[in-house]
Enzyme design. Structure first.
Site, PDB file in Angstrom:
ATOM      1  N   ARG A  40       0.842  -1.201   0.000  1.00  0.00           N
ATOM      2  CA  ARG A  40       0.000   0.000   0.000  1.00  0.00           C
ATOM      3  C   ARG A  40       0.877   1.252   0.000  1.00  0.00           C
ATOM      4  O   ARG A  40       1.039   1.914  -1.011  1.00  0.00           O
ATOM      5  CB  ARG A  40      -0.957  -0.017   1.197  1.00  0.00           C
ATOM      6  CG  ARG A  40      -2.143   0.924   1.039  1.00  0.00           C
ATOM      7  CD  ARG A  40      -1.863   2.379   1.384  1.00  0.00           C
ATOM      8  NE  ARG A  40      -1.495   2.588   2.771  1.00  0.00           N
ATOM      9  CZ  ARG A  40      -1.114   3.757   3.253  1.00  0.00           C
ATOM     10  NH1 ARG A  40      -1.038   4.828   2.459  1.00  0.00           N
ATOM     11  NH2 ARG A  40      -0.753   3.880   4.524  1.00  0.00           N
ATOM     12  N   ASP A  41       1.499   1.563   1.122  1.00  0.00           N
ATOM     13  CA  ASP A  41       2.309   2.777   1.196  1.00  0.00           C
ATOM     14  C   ASP A  41       3.565   2.655   0.337  1.00  0.00           C
ATOM     15  O   ASP A  41       3.993   3.620  -0.300  1.00  0.00           O
ATOM     16  CB  ASP A  41       2.686   3.063   2.654  1.00  0.00           C
ATOM     17  CG  ASP A  41       2.694   4.549   2.967  1.00  0.00           C
ATOM     18  OD1 ASP A  41       2.327   5.338   2.093  1.00  0.00           O
ATOM     19  OD2 ASP A  41       3.066   4.912   4.092  1.00  0.00           O
ATOM     20  N   GLU A  45      -3.930  10.871  10.310  1.00  0.00           N
ATOM     21  CA  GLU A  45      -3.010  11.466   9.331  1.00  0.00           C
ATOM     22  C   GLU A  45      -2.440  12.791   9.850  1.00  0.00           C
ATOM     23  O   GLU A  45      -3.149  13.599  10.416  1.00  0.00           O
ATOM     24  CB  GLU A  45      -3.744  11.691   8.011  1.00  0.00           C
ATOM     25  CG  GLU A  45      -2.831  12.161   6.887  1.00  0.00           C
ATOM     26  CD  GLU A  45      -3.566  12.407   5.593  1.00  0.00           C
ATOM     27  OE1 GLU A  45      -2.902  12.422   4.540  1.00  0.00           O
ATOM     28  OE2 GLU A  45      -4.801  12.603   5.630  1.00  0.00           O
ATOM     29  N   HIS A  81       8.076   7.755   8.580  1.00  0.00           N
ATOM     30  CA  HIS A  81       8.627   8.068   7.255  1.00  0.00           C
ATOM     31  C   HIS A  81      10.079   8.531   7.423  1.00  0.00           C
ATOM     32  O   HIS A  81      10.512   8.866   8.528  1.00  0.00           O
ATOM     33  CB  HIS A  81       7.775   9.113   6.547  1.00  0.00           C
ATOM     34  CG  HIS A  81       6.577   8.520   5.868  1.00  0.00           C
ATOM     35  ND1 HIS A  81       6.536   8.244   4.521  1.00  0.00           N
ATOM     36  CD2 HIS A  81       5.381   8.102   6.366  1.00  0.00           C
ATOM     37  CE1 HIS A  81       5.371   7.704   4.214  1.00  0.00           C
ATOM     38  NE2 HIS A  81       4.646   7.611   5.322  1.00  0.00           N
ATOM     39  N   TYR A 126      -6.255   5.533  11.368  1.00  0.00           N
ATOM     40  CA  TYR A 126      -5.068   6.357  11.115  1.00  0.00           C
ATOM     41  C   TYR A 126      -5.367   7.808  11.486  1.00  0.00           C
ATOM     42  O   TYR A 126      -6.398   8.348  11.063  1.00  0.00           O
ATOM     43  CB  TYR A 126      -4.725   6.347   9.629  1.00  0.00           C
ATOM     44  CG  TYR A 126      -3.732   5.330   9.150  1.00  0.00           C
ATOM     45  CD1 TYR A 126      -2.399   5.356   9.573  1.00  0.00           C
ATOM     46  CD2 TYR A 126      -4.114   4.354   8.229  1.00  0.00           C
ATOM     47  CE1 TYR A 126      -1.486   4.432   9.092  1.00  0.00           C
ATOM     48  CE2 TYR A 126      -3.215   3.426   7.742  1.00  0.00           C
ATOM     49  CZ  TYR A 126      -1.899   3.463   8.178  1.00  0.00           C
ATOM     50  OH  TYR A 126      -0.987   2.548   7.708  1.00  0.00           O
ATOM     51  N   THR A 144       3.490  11.426   9.159  1.00  0.00           N
ATOM     52  CA  THR A 144       3.138  11.447   7.739  1.00  0.00           C
ATOM     53  C   THR A 144       4.185  12.130   6.871  1.00  0.00           C
ATOM     54  O   THR A 144       4.493  11.683   5.765  1.00  0.00           O
ATOM     55  CB  THR A 144       1.769  12.144   7.552  1.00  0.00           C
ATOM     56  OG1 THR A 144       0.807  11.476   8.371  1.00  0.00           O
ATOM     57  CG2 THR A 144       1.324  12.120   6.108  1.00  0.00           C
ATOM     58  N   HIS A 148       3.942   4.725  12.702  1.00  0.00           N
ATOM     59  CA  HIS A 148       4.182   4.628  11.257  1.00  0.00           C
ATOM     60  C   HIS A 148       5.182   5.726  10.887  1.00  0.00           C
ATOM     61  O   HIS A 148       4.834   6.898  10.835  1.00  0.00           O
ATOM     62  CB  HIS A 148       2.833   4.828  10.544  1.00  0.00           C
ATOM     63  CG  HIS A 148       2.873   4.817   9.055  1.00  0.00           C
ATOM     64  ND1 HIS A 148       2.268   3.818   8.304  1.00  0.00           N
ATOM     65  CD2 HIS A 148       3.388   5.693   8.157  1.00  0.00           C
ATOM     66  CE1 HIS A 148       2.417   4.094   7.017  1.00  0.00           C
ATOM     67  NE2 HIS A 148       3.092   5.226   6.901  1.00  0.00           N
TER      68      HIS A 148
END
Length: 505
Positions: A14-15, A144, A207, A142, A177, A205
Site C-alpha cells: 500500500r504505502d 493522518e 517516514h 489512522y 506522515t 508509522h
C-alpha cells in the site's frame, strides 16, 4: 521474564507502492503478500487503498481469497476513507475484513483540507465505524499528520483520542506522515500518549525524510507502542518509509526485552524479489540488504577476520541468508586473496600469492572491478608469466576500426632492446595487429608461429565490464602450445597472449 510482543505490519503493497514509478500487478501483489506472511512471518500486511481502480479491486480480491483459505484474513488490511460507506461497500465486495480508516490527526489538516470542526469529523467517523461493524469489518484508525498535530494542536489530538476510546476499534495508528519527527520527539509524544491511554493498542508509522525512520521506530518501541509499520527496502512516497530489515535487526540486537516474529533469514530473499518486481533498486550500501554491506575490501580487515574475527559485528550475514565476501581490488592484501582462494578450493604458495595480489592491485588501479570468479583466470595469467624470460615487449599500439574502412594497427615492438615500428591493415583489429607484427619479424628474418585456435572467455555471471581471457593455440613446426592473456578489452587480452608467445618461442 516474558518479553513484550511488538506487532510488525508491512505496508509495502500500500504505502510502498506510492514510491514514484512503482505499480505492482495483481499477480505480483499476491506473490509478495504470500511471502510476507508465510516466509517473513510479519503479523499483518496493508495491501491497498479502497476505490483506486478495477485492477486494485481484483488484486485485493485475489489476496483475500488466498488468505481466507490459509486462515490469514484477519492479517490483511486495507486503507479506507471517511466517505459515507463507499469504502466499506468496496471492502465487503473484495472480501477484506480489516479497514485502516484514514482520518485527520492535526487541526491544520482538518481545518484547511476538510473545512470541518472536530465534532463534525468525529460524527462522520463514528458512522463509518458503525457501518463497518454491521458488515463484520474490523476498524483501525489512522490519524493522518499526527506528528504535526502533536507539535501544533495537541489539545485536538487528545480530544480525538478521547473520542476513539469510546469507539469499537482495534488499533490507533499514529503516522509521522511527513517524516518530520526527531527521535526525542517520537519518544516524548508516544510516551505521553502511552501514559494517558494505557489500554489503547498504538501503532507507529515512520517516514524517512530526514533519514531518521529507523531511529524513530526504535524510540517508539522504547516509548511503549504495540506495533510498527514498515516497508520492504524502505519503499514509500518521497524518501520512503522506515525499512523493515533495518528496524528488525535493530530491535533484535538493541532491545532484548522485546519480541518480534519476523524471520530474519528470509529478509534478503524477499527484498530481492520486491526489488525485481518494483524496479526500485536496493543501494549497494543499504544496511542488511545492499550488495556491499557484507563485503570486506581492505586487506587488514580480511587479515583481522582470520585472527579471531576481529572485524565482525553482531550483523552476521548468515542471519539474513547471506555470506561474507572479500573484495578484490587495489586495497586487497594477501588475506583477501587467501579468503577467496579458500572459497574456490585453490591453494598457492606464498610467492605466487604475492604475484597474484600485485596483479589484482594493478587491475584495481585501472578501476577495473575484480570478482572472485575472475581469480582463476588471473592466477593462470600470472603463473603463465613465470615460465619465460621477457625479452620481447609490445611497447605501444594504435588500433583503429572505422565504418567503411579496413581495421588497421600501428605497433611498436622492442626485441632485445631494439625498437621496431610497423603499420598494417587486416580483417579485424587483431588480424591487423598480427599483420603488423609479421612485418616487424620479417625485418629480423624471423617467422611467427601459426595461430591454430583462438578462444575468448569471461567469468560466469559477468557483465560487459568483465575481465576477458583470451587463450590462443600456436603451432611451430610439429609442436603446439597455448598462451593466455587477460584484460577487460578482448583485443588487448589477445595482444597480451601474443606477447607471451613471442617470448616463449
Amino acid at each position: 521474564m516474558s518479553k513484550r510482543k511488538i506487532e510488525i505490519m508491512d505496508t509495502t503493497l500500500r504505502d510502498g507502492e506510492q514510491t514514484s514509478g512503482v505499480s505492482f500487478s495483481a499477480t505480483e501483489k499476491l506473490t509478495i503478500a504470500q511471502l510476507l506472511l508465510e516466509e517473513l512471518k510479519v503479523d499483518r500486511i496493508e495491501i491497498a487503498s479502497t476505490r483506486v481502480s478495477e485492477g486494485e479491486f481484483k488484486a485485493v480480491k485475489g489476496i483475500t481469497e488466498w488468505a481466507t483459505k490459509k486462515g490469514y484474513l484477519d492479517k490483511v488490511e486495507v486503507l479506507s476513507f471517511v466517505d459515507n460507506g463507499l469504502s466499506v461497500k468496496w471492502m465487503k465486495d473484495t472480501g477484506a475484513k480489516v479497514q485502516n480508516l484514514l482520518t485527520k490527526g492535526s487541526l491544520n489538516h482538518l481545518t484547511y483540507q476538510l473545512k470541518k470542526t472536530p465534532e463534525q469529523h468525529f460524527s462522520e467517523i463514528q458512522k463509518v465505524i458503525k457501518l463497518a461493524e454491521n458488515e463484520g469489518i474490523q476498524t483501525n484508525v489512522y490519524l493522518e499528520d499526527w506528528s504535526n498535530g502533536m507539535r501544533n494542536s495537541q489539545e485536538y489530538v487528545y480530544q480525538f483520542l478521547d473520542f476513539l476510546e469510546t469507539q469499537a476499534i482495534e488499533r490507533v495508528l499514529l503516522p509521522d506522515t511527513l517524516g518530520v519527527l526527531s527521535p526525542e520527539e517520537s519518544f516524548e509524544f508516544l510516551s505521553d500518549i502511552r501514559g494517558k491511554y494505557p489500554k489503547m493498542h498504538i501503532d507507529f508509522h515512520a517516514h524517512n525524510d530526514y533519514d531518521l525512520g529507523v531511529s524513530n521506530a526504535l524510540e517508539a518501541v522504547k516509548a511503549g507502542v504495540d506495533g510498527l509499520h514498515l516497508t520492504i527496502n524502505g519503499m514509500g512516497e518521497r524518501a520512503g518509509n522506515a525499512p523493515l530489515a533495518s528496524v528488525v535487526a535493530v530491535i533484535n540486537d538493541f532491545l532484548p526485552e522485546v519480541k518480534i516474529n519476523v524471520n530474519e533469514k528470509a529478509l534478503f530473499k524477499v527484498s530481492k524479489l520486491v526489488e525485481t518486481f518494483s524496479g526500485f533498486r536496493i543501494p549497494v550500501n543499504k544496511p542488511i540488504l545492499g550488495d556491499n554491506v557484507f563485503t570486506q575490501t581492505a586487506g587488514i580487515h580480511a587479515d583481522g577476520d582470520s585472527k579471531k574475527n576481529l572485524y565482525f559485528n553482531d550483523l552476521l550475514p548468515e542471519r539474513f541468508g547471506r555470506k561474507r565476501k572479500y573484495a578484490l581490488g587495489k586495497t586487497s592484501g594477501k588475506a583477501n586473496i587467501q579468503k577467496n582462494l579458500q572459497e574456490l578450493g585453490l591453494q598457492l604458495n606464498d610467492e605466487d600469492v604475492l604475484k597474484v595480489t600485485q596483479r589484482i592491485i594493478e587491475l584495481g588501479d585501472k578501476k577495473e572491478v575484480v570478482t572472485k570468479e575472475d581469480l582463476p583466470y588471473i592466477i593462470s595469467d600470472v603463473l603463465d608469466s613465470n615460465i619465460y624470460e621477457e625479452r620481447i615487449t609490445i611497447e605501444s599500439y594504435v588500433l583503429t576500426h572505422s565504418k567503411g574502412l579496413k581495421p588497421s594497427t600501428t605497433v611498436a615492438v622492442k626485441i632485445d632492446g631494439e625498437l621496431f615500428e610497423e603499420h598494417a591493415q587486416g580483417d579485424g583489429q587483431f588480424d591487423a595487429f598480427m599483420n603488423a607484427l609479421r612485418k616487424v619479424y620479417k625485418h629480423k628474418g624471423l617467422i611467427l608461429p601459426k595461430l591454430t585456435d583462438y578462444a575468448v572467455r569471461i567469468p560466469p555471471g559477468s557483465s560487459s565490464d568483465a575481465l576477458c581471457e583470451t587463450v590462443i593455440r600456436w603451432q611451430i613446426d610439429d609442436k603446439t602450445f597455448k598462451t593466455r592473456g587477460l584484460d577487460s578489452d578482448q583485443t588487448v587480452s589477445a595482444i597480451k597472449a601474443t606477447q607471451k608467445m613471442l617470448n616463449m618461442v
